[in-house]
Write a protein that holds these residues in place. Structure first.
Motif, PDB file in Angstrom:
ATOM      1  N   GLY A  26       0.798  -1.213   0.000  1.00 59.38           N
ATOM      2  CA  GLY A  26       0.000   0.000   0.000  1.00 59.38           C
ATOM      3  C   GLY A  26       0.833   1.265   0.000  1.00 59.38           C
ATOM      4  N   VAL A  27       1.943   1.277   0.736  1.00 54.28           N
ATOM      5  CA  VAL A  27       2.798   2.466   0.798  1.00 54.28           C
ATOM      6  C   VAL A  27       3.421   2.736  -0.559  1.00 54.28           C
ATOM      7  CG1 VAL A  27       4.854   3.473   1.833  1.00 54.28           C
ATOM      8  CG2 VAL A  27       3.242   2.203   3.267  1.00 54.28           C
ATOM      9  N   ALA A  28       3.837   1.664  -1.250  1.00 55.28           N
ATOM     10  CA  ALA A  28       4.419   1.822  -2.586  1.00 55.28           C
ATOM     11  C   ALA A  28       3.386   2.382  -3.561  1.00 55.28           C
ATOM     12  CB  ALA A  28       4.951   0.487  -3.087  1.00 55.28           C
ATOM     13  N   ASP A  29       2.125   1.910  -3.465  1.00 55.77           N
ATOM     14  CA  ASP A  29       1.065   2.453  -4.328  1.00 55.77           C
ATOM     15  C   ASP A  29       0.802   3.924  -4.017  1.00 55.77           C
ATOM     16  OD1 ASP A  29       0.756   0.036  -5.565  1.00 55.77           O
ATOM     17  OD2 ASP A  29      -0.946  -0.607  -4.338  1.00 55.77           O
ATOM     18  N   PHE A  30       0.805   4.253  -2.729  1.00 52.60           N
ATOM     19  CA  PHE A  30       0.609   5.640  -2.313  1.00 52.60           C
ATOM     20  C   PHE A  30       1.716   6.525  -2.900  1.00 52.60           C
ATOM     21  CE2 PHE A  30       0.602   9.322   0.417  1.00 52.60           C
ATOM     22  CZ  PHE A  30      -0.716   9.464   0.829  1.00 52.60           C
ATOM     23  N   PHE A  31       2.940   6.049  -2.825  1.00 49.61           N
ATOM     24  CA  PHE A  31       4.089   6.782  -3.385  1.00 49.61           C
ATOM     25  C   PHE A  31       3.894   7.031  -4.879  1.00 49.61           C
ATOM     26  CE2 PHE A  31       8.133   7.085  -5.514  1.00 49.61           C
ATOM     27  CZ  PHE A  31       8.947   7.821  -4.658  1.00 49.61           C
ATOM     28  N   ASP A  32       3.527   5.976  -5.616  1.00 43.19           N
ATOM     29  CA  ASP A  32       3.365   6.092  -7.071  1.00 43.19           C
ATOM     30  C   ASP A  32       2.248   7.058  -7.433  1.00 43.19           C
ATOM     31  OD1 ASP A  32       5.421   4.307  -7.464  1.00 43.19           O
ATOM     32  OD2 ASP A  32       4.095   2.557  -7.662  1.00 43.19           O
ATOM     33  N   HIS A  33       1.122   6.978  -6.734  1.00 42.20           N
ATOM     34  CA  HIS A  33       0.001   7.865  -7.034  1.00 42.20           C
ATOM     35  C   HIS A  33       0.354   9.332  -6.745  1.00 42.20           C
ATOM     36  CE1 HIS A  33      -2.450   4.239  -7.344  1.00 42.20           C
ATOM     37  NE2 HIS A  33      -3.451   4.989  -7.797  1.00 42.20           N
ATOM     38  N   LEU A  34       0.996   9.562  -5.603  1.00 42.65           N
ATOM     39  CA  LEU A  34       1.348  10.936  -5.240  1.00 42.65           C
ATOM     40  C   LEU A  34       2.407  11.489  -6.195  1.00 42.65           C
ATOM     41  CD1 LEU A  34       1.052  13.359  -3.395  1.00 42.65           C
ATOM     42  CD2 LEU A  34       2.681  12.295  -1.802  1.00 42.65           C
ATOM     43  N   GLN A  35       3.368  10.667  -6.568  1.00 45.49           N
ATOM     44  CA  GLN A  35       4.399  11.116  -7.511  1.00 45.49           C
ATOM     45  C   GLN A  35       3.781  11.518  -8.846  1.00 45.49           C
ATOM     46  OE1 GLN A  35       7.468  12.276  -7.820  1.00 45.49           O
ATOM     47  NE2 GLN A  35       8.771  10.456  -7.930  1.00 45.49           N
ATOM     48  N   GLN A  48      10.095  14.035  -7.717  1.00 47.93           N
ATOM     49  CA  GLN A  48       9.881  15.019  -6.665  1.00 47.93           C
ATOM     50  C   GLN A  48       9.763  14.389  -5.288  1.00 47.93           C
ATOM     51  OE1 GLN A  48       7.074  18.137  -7.459  1.00 47.93           O
ATOM     52  NE2 GLN A  48       7.153  17.785  -9.657  1.00 47.93           N
ATOM     53  N   LEU A  49       9.443  13.092  -5.263  1.00 52.21           N
ATOM     54  CA  LEU A  49       9.392  12.378  -3.991  1.00 52.21           C
ATOM     55  C   LEU A  49      10.658  11.540  -3.820  1.00 52.21           C
ATOM     56  CD1 LEU A  49       5.741  11.000  -3.670  1.00 52.21           C
ATOM     57  CD2 LEU A  49       6.776  12.929  -2.475  1.00 52.21           C
ATOM     58  N   HIS A  50      11.156  11.501  -2.604  1.00 50.10           N
ATOM     59  CA  HIS A  50      12.326  10.668  -2.322  1.00 50.10           C
ATOM     60  C   HIS A  50      11.897   9.320  -1.747  1.00 50.10           C
ATOM     61  CE1 HIS A  50      16.425   9.636  -1.342  1.00 50.10           C
ATOM     62  NE2 HIS A  50      16.077   9.419  -0.079  1.00 50.10           N
ATOM     63  N   TYR A  72       1.855   7.041  11.158  1.00 52.56           N
ATOM     64  CA  TYR A  72       1.906   8.188  10.253  1.00 52.56           C
ATOM     65  C   TYR A  72       2.779   7.838   9.052  1.00 52.56           C
ATOM     66  CZ  TYR A  72      -0.218  11.241  13.747  1.00 52.56           C
ATOM     67  OH  TYR A  72      -1.091  11.825  14.636  1.00 52.56           O
ATOM     68  N   LEU A  73       2.530   8.550   7.976  1.00 53.04           N
ATOM     69  CA  LEU A  73       3.409   8.447   6.822  1.00 53.04           C
ATOM     70  C   LEU A  73       4.394   9.615   6.861  1.00 53.04           C
ATOM     71  CD1 LEU A  73       0.866   7.631   3.947  1.00 53.04           C
ATOM     72  CD2 LEU A  73       2.356   6.024   5.183  1.00 53.04           C
ATOM     73  N   ARG A  74       5.651   9.278   6.858  1.00 49.19           N
ATOM     74  CA  ARG A  74       6.688  10.322   6.752  1.00 49.19           C
ATOM     75  C   ARG A  74       7.036  10.453   5.275  1.00 49.19           C
ATOM     76  NH1 ARG A  74      12.385  11.283   9.975  1.00 49.19           N
ATOM     77  NH2 ARG A  74      13.646  11.763   8.143  1.00 49.19           N
ATOM     78  N   ILE A  75       6.716  11.628   4.704  1.00 45.44           N
ATOM     79  CA  ILE A  75       6.879  11.854   3.266  1.00 45.44           C
ATOM     80  C   ILE A  75       8.103  12.737   3.053  1.00 45.44           C
ATOM     81  CG2 ILE A  75       5.811  12.817   1.191  1.00 45.44           C
ATOM     82  CD1 ILE A  75       3.096  12.238   2.486  1.00 45.44           C
ATOM     83  N   THR A  76       9.136  12.182   2.474  1.00 46.00           N
ATOM     84  CA  THR A  76      10.389  12.898   2.215  1.00 46.00           C
ATOM     85  C   THR A  76      10.437  13.295   0.749  1.00 46.00           C
ATOM     86  OG1 THR A  76      11.505  11.575   3.914  1.00 46.00           O
ATOM     87  CG2 THR A  76      12.901  12.801   2.378  1.00 46.00           C
TER      88      THR A  76
END
Length: 399
Positions: A26-35, A48-50, A72-76
């Motif tokens: 799920g975190v990987a999907d969240f990363f891809d969608h936000l990117q 833009q996302l690390h 929490y999600l820490r978004i770098t």
């Protein structure tokens, strides 16, 4: 010394949506969608996302049982700009998976990047930073971008920040430049940089810990009689005088620049006047070679001080200390003129030269210009002594 610190990236937190965990990707999907959303929003093809990672944190808003932690999600992100983009998307409504249009609450997303860096590396203002041996790389003259004697690169994880205690509580002998300018204005009109010339600049250089100034210099347009204990430099052209003062400023290389109303008058006037008369080499006053110093309008608002309009300056590597702003912020006085402030803190005043006769003194002879130069020279010396008085008062109060 200039140190380029690498590897530190901005980050913020959002509450982890229910059902989202690392086990099912799920975190990987969240990363891809936000990117993807971030790229679509500004058309940037770059990353833009690390990274995004699950962490346990405690929400300090409202009542929370002791030691209770939540996911929490820490978004770098790759830069402060990309972090602002991610924050905007998440707060406005973010769709991913089976969820639709979640408006996320963000945490620590408004913390300035420099402040975030200082908090994480345990740095305080003007404390000692150690660069361990073999952890840093010295730059060559070809790759250096500053006026510093030494310039190097290091990863932020290798920095050692020493708390200002014990042997680390002393500060380096800072070079302090205090200055004041005089302009030849027209009768009844406040000086305008595009019309009225700068006729004198007085500068006093002190070294922290030394009892007396190490340099007292006056830059004078036209000839000026000698002043005991000071160097008087005379110029026939204003452009030549401004360029000489710019060279002097860079050679002195001050750590701290102080004056009275220098944010709203002296610095902006000098910069605007240099532009008006094409003194092209003047305005590079910071410690970065190719960074042009500019004055920009800024507004400060708070419940305690209300709203104030001022100027901001980029003077990389130097601290600017405007005594007038400090007086207005920290002290309640009947008058904030330099004479009144000096009488309050030093018990003395300078010889006052009315603005209405400054142009007449300048148009007179060597002796009248000397009188003006003596007056001009007293201003930076007085401001330096006021700063010293303030520092001693605060040290005594904390002892």
């Amino acid at each position: 010394m200039t140190c380029h610190v690498h590897g530190f990236l901005p980050y913020f937190y959002v509450p982890c949506p229910s059902g989202l965990d690392d086990g099912n990707g799920g975190v990987a999907d969240f990363f891809d969608h936000l990117q993807r959303r971030m790229r679509d929003s500004d058309g940037s093809p770059g990353t833009q996302l690390h990274k995004i990672e699950l962490v346990q944190r405690t929400n300090i808003y409202g009542f929370v049982p002791k030691h209770t932690q939540q996911q929490y999600l820490r978004i770098t992100c790759s830069s402060p700009n990309s972090m602002n983009n991610a924050k905007r998307i998440l707060e406005s409504g973010f769709t991913f998976g089976q969820s639709y249009g979640i408006q996320f609450a963000t945490f620590e997303s408004n913390l300035p990047f420099v402040m975030r860096f200082m908090v994480d590396t345990k740095m305080t203002g003007v404390n000692w930073i150690e660069l361990p041996a073999r952890k840093w790389r010295l730059r060559t003259a070809a790759t250096a971008i500053s006026r510093s004697q030494l310039e190097c690169d290091i990863n932020y994880l290798d920095l050692i920040s020493h708390a200002p205690e014990g042997a680390w509580s002393d500060i380096a002998p800072l070079r302090v430049l205090s200055f004041d300018i005089e302009c030849a204005g027209r009768k009844g009109i406040f000086p305008e940089a595009n019309i009225d010339p700068v006729i004198q600049i007085a500068a006093v250089v002190t070294v922290q810990g030394e009892p007396a100034p190490v340099i007292r210099t006056v830059f004078s347009l036209r000839s000026c009689a000698h002043i005991v204990g000071a160097q008087v430099l005379c110029f026939e052209e204003e452009r030549e005088m401004l360029q000489a003062f710019g060279d002097f400023f860079r050679i002195v290389d001050p750590d701290v620049v102080i004056g009275y109303n220098i944010f709203n008058f002296d610095f902006p006037y000098l910069l605007d006047r240099a532009t008006a008369i094409s003194a092209r080499n003047f305005s590079f006053l910071g410690r970065i070679n190719e960074s042009l110093t500019r004055a920009k309008d800024t507004t400060f608002s708070s419940k305690a001080y209300g709203t104030r309009e001022s100027k901001s300056l980029n003077l990389e590597g130097r601290i600017i200390f405007d005594i007038l702003q400090v007086m207005q912020r920290d002290h309640k006085l009947r008058s904030y003129s330099l004479n009144s402030v000096s009488a309050h803190f030093l018990g003395e005043q300078k010889e006052d030269v009315p603005h209405s006769i400054i142009t007449d003194l300048f148009n007179g002879n060597d002796e009248t210009r000397r009188r003006l130069a003596v007056y001009c020279l007293k201003v930076p010396r007085m401001t330096a002594r006021i700063v010293l008085s303030l520092c001693r008062t605060r040290i005594c109060r904390s002892a």
